[in-house]
Design an enzyme around this catalytic site. Sequence first.
Site, PDB file in Angstrom:
ATOM      1  N   TYR A  51       0.841  -1.214   0.000  1.00  0.00           N
ATOM      2  CA  TYR A  51       0.000   0.000   0.000  1.00  0.00           C
ATOM      3  C   TYR A  51       0.873   1.259   0.000  1.00  0.00           C
ATOM      4  O   TYR A  51       0.360   2.367  -0.132  1.00  0.00           O
ATOM      5  CB  TYR A  51      -0.941   0.046   1.213  1.00  0.00           C
ATOM      6  CG  TYR A  51      -1.912  -1.110   1.322  1.00  0.00           C
ATOM      7  CD1 TYR A  51      -2.069  -2.031   0.297  1.00  0.00           C
ATOM      8  CD2 TYR A  51      -2.683  -1.291   2.466  1.00  0.00           C
ATOM      9  CE1 TYR A  51      -2.954  -3.097   0.415  1.00  0.00           C
ATOM     10  CE2 TYR A  51      -3.563  -2.348   2.585  1.00  0.00           C
ATOM     11  CZ  TYR A  51      -3.687  -3.252   1.557  1.00  0.00           C
ATOM     12  OH  TYR A  51      -4.562  -4.310   1.684  1.00  0.00           O
ATOM     13  N   HIS A 108       0.471 -11.519   2.684  1.00  0.00           N
ATOM     14  CA  HIS A 108      -0.538 -10.792   1.906  1.00  0.00           C
ATOM     15  C   HIS A 108      -1.299 -11.719   0.945  1.00  0.00           C
ATOM     16  O   HIS A 108      -2.525 -11.715   0.910  1.00  0.00           O
ATOM     17  CB  HIS A 108       0.143  -9.646   1.142  1.00  0.00           C
ATOM     18  CG  HIS A 108      -0.791  -8.544   0.768  1.00  0.00           C
ATOM     19  ND1 HIS A 108      -0.378  -7.242   0.598  1.00  0.00           N
ATOM     20  CD2 HIS A 108      -2.115  -8.527   0.520  1.00  0.00           C
ATOM     21  CE1 HIS A 108      -1.422  -6.490   0.264  1.00  0.00           C
ATOM     22  NE2 HIS A 108      -2.478  -7.248   0.215  1.00  0.00           N
TER      23      HIS A 108
END
Length: 276
Positions: A51, A108
């Site tokens: 991110y 992730h």
Amino acid sequence: MVTIPTLALNDGTDFPELGLGTYNLRGEDGVDAMVAAIENGYRLLDSAVNYENEAEVGDAVRRSGIRDQLIVTTKVPGRDHGFDETVRSARGSLERLGLERIDLYLIHWPNPRVDKYVDTYRAMVALRDEGLVGSVGVSNFTEKMLTRLIDETGVVPAVNQVELHPYFPQTALRAFHDAHGIRTESWSPLARRSELLTEQTVTDVAAAHGVTPTQAVLRWHTQLGSTPIPKSADPERQIENADVFGFTLSDAEIAALSGLERGRLWDGDPDTHEEM
Ligand code: NAP
């Protein structure tokens, strides 16, 4: 300010029943949005290396002045899978966050063709034992992948963060989580503000309780036993999203919302989708 209830993870950690997604919250505006969320009662922040906002998350945590009350999540990206790579990745995250500990550390994406998620997880458990990580968990893992992880390491993940919303209620996976003491976290809990929020079923349930469609959907998550992490940059919408613990949906309403099932938002199937 909203009080968000907590429950215990399988490692004893006190974990909020709702958190803040931070995808796309970057720069000074991103920090301001996160600080506002914390001031509004959020205690769980969801970030990831990919991110590109770990520095902003760290700034917001420091500005809040209540670091000890917060659960900061970040995630190992696919390019850092492997034991040594994960240890290096965690050090990088800690440096960017400017914190002494990652409170919840997730893989992730499993990237099964790379086949390094077990070693990645072993490194995360070692980091936990060193005190650099609080809780270890995963994201986008299937039942088969979770079973392998548990069989090969003996450590049950505290959390599996997966795509979950009324269009994709993940009934079988949630049952597996519940049977093994894994907390479900819902990503894109509002289906990324798609047409979900104007579905007749959603607006009817919301009207019956005098709440907004968003609140009805988020209450559905918490009553299913999952922790939604809605992202909002707007303080008023953040408060709206967190203020969902003062009403209760009936079993029929929960079933009606789950009945909107039609599949994933995009092709994020963990057996085939890879992210580096
Ligand atoms: P989401 O939370 O379902 O939806 C976010 C969108 O809804 C934003 O456009 C937001 O706009 C809008 N919104 C929020 N509250 C609203 C409200 N009360 N009324 C109307 N619109 C509202 O989608 P998401 O960001 O994809 O998912 C949430 C978090 O999950 C992410 O931020 C990220 O942390 C995590 N995630 C994880 C994975 C993974 O692979 N593990 C994948 C995707 C996402 P405003 O900001 O303008 O309010």
